[in-house]
Design a protein around this motif. Structure first.
Motif: not given
Length: 407
Positions: A129-137, A143-152, A380-383, A401-404
């Motif tokens: 599930e983590a691999e699938d989510l990370v690929e999409k994000v 992206f916003d790491a809170v909503t896209a990853l930490a919450e999702a 990662f870096e802050l965006a 907000p981060v930039r990958a």
């Protein structure tokens, strides 16, 4: 209380250092470090007259209070409200707001269900599930790491494991936010959540019914424990509720903390990529460094001597977990996020009898998500400028907000 004890208590009260500070003020919630430093410097026990509570900030004394449930029980509530004199806004938690013997059977049931051995069955699914989510994000580099990853991610895998339906899961975060706000004073943060508190509580309670829970999930297994007589049928929904109350927000903010840590410490991210086995250490170090759970209360069951001072019977103590996790008496360079550190001994998950029963679940979620990111992201870096979310108990990010940069 004897006369000698009463005199000792009164002497200790007048001799205690006093700080006229509001730990729940917005400026403190935005940046608590100055208050924590003042508490750590002031002494083992500090009186906060604004709420007439006794503050503990040093690791030694916070750890001692957390593990001393006989003298500092949780049954009177782990918030400012004293359940001996005030009616709680919802039925108290059998895990968090109860002591032995009432606490024992529900704790034993959840310990079995959420233990490391039992969680191995979820490992493959959660990593996938983590691999699938990370690929999409990562289809977007910013992206916003809170909503896209930490919450999702927690909202995706944990309610599935509990066995609740997908519909309405967005209610879990505002419910938990109000729950943790309610541990503090009746301030504007509590008032903000009051209009929906009844509705959200009813929604969560409905999801704790046997008929709603999917077969084989944590929730169904709790009800099976009731069928075996390990707990009562009346206790079963309250135990399920404990999972939904404390198992989402805390993990969300722990994941946000570790993602923020890596965004501002690129060298530590390189270390994780070189040694992915550090994922769990990284999560625990972020919990120590940022302390998603900042404070908890207990109530003195008798006159209690701690750190050379007496906390009088019936009075609330406020344990500053975050200050203890950065106490220089316990940690070298406590303000530094460092994967070479052994963070075990931090009090971010509590300690003793009431230590977080779901901490292994949170670690597994973190390991899955960080492992998936480490394979794909070089750094990662802050965006943009991160924004805090204020809560009376939790240290949280509203936006990160981060930039990958992909590997």
């Amino acid at each position: 209380m004897t006369a000698v004890t009463a005199v000792t208590a009164m002497t200790a009260m007048t001799a205690l250092p006093v700080l006229d500070a509001d730990p729940f003020a917005h400026d403190v919630l935005e940046e608590p470090a100055p208050l924590h430093a003042a508490l750590l410097a002031a002494g083992p026990v500090v009186h906060l007259p604004r709420y007439d509570v006794y503050a503990l900030a040093r690791h030694e004394h916070v750890h001692a209070a957390l593990t001393d449930w006989q003298n500092f029980p949780s049954g009177a509530g782990v918030g400012l409200s004293n359940f001996r004199h005030e009616k709680p806004w919802r039925p108290p938690s059998l895990l968090l707001e109860a002591d032995p013997p009432r606490h024992d059977a529900p704790r034993a049931v959840l310990t079995r269900i959420l233990g490391p051995r039992e969680l191995r069955g979820l490992r493959g699914r959660w990593f996938a599930e983590a691999e699938d989510l990370v690929e999409k994000v990562l289809a977007e580099r910013e992206f916003d790491a809170v909503t896209a990853l930490a919450e999702a991610f927690p909202l995706r895998v944990f309610p599935d494991a509990v066995g609740i339906p997908r519909e309405g899961r967005e209610n879990l975060l505002p419910y938990g936010d109000h729950l943790f706000n309610a541990f503090g004073p009746a301030n504007d943060l509590v008032a903000k959540g009051d209009p929906r508190a009844g509705e959200l509580s009813a929604w969560v309670n409905d999801r704790c019914r046997r008929e709603v829970l999917a077969e084989g999930g944590f929730g169904a297994r709790i009800w099976a424990a009731a069928d075996r007589g390990d707990i009562t049928p009346e206790q079963a929904p309250l135990v399920v509720r404990s999972l939904l109350s404390a198992g989402v927000d805390t993990t969300v903010h722990g994941l946000a903390a570790v993602l923020y840590a890596f965004a501002v410490h690129p060298g530590q991210w390189r270390r994780l990529r070189e040694d992915p086995g550090l994922a769990r250490v990284a999560f625990d170090e972020a919990v120590r460094w940022q302390s998603p759970v900042q404070t908890f209360f207990r109530t003195a069951d008798r006159d209690v001597l701690i750190g050379g001072a007496v906390v009088p019977e019936g009075r609330k103590i406020l344990m500053f977990l975050a200050a203890a996790n950065r106490d220089p008496r316990r940690w070298d360079d406590p303000g530094v996020f460092d994967l070479s550190r052994d963070p075990s001994g931090h009090v971010g998950f509590g300690m003793g009898l009431h230590q977080c029963v779901g901490q292994h679940v949170a670690r597994l979620e973190a390991e899955a998500l960080l492992s998936a990111l480490a394979r794909r992201v070089e750094r990662f870096e802050l965006a943009g400028t991160p924004r805090r979310h204020h809560n009376n108990t939790l240290r949280a990010w509203r936006s990160l907000p981060v930039r990958a940069h992909l590997a």
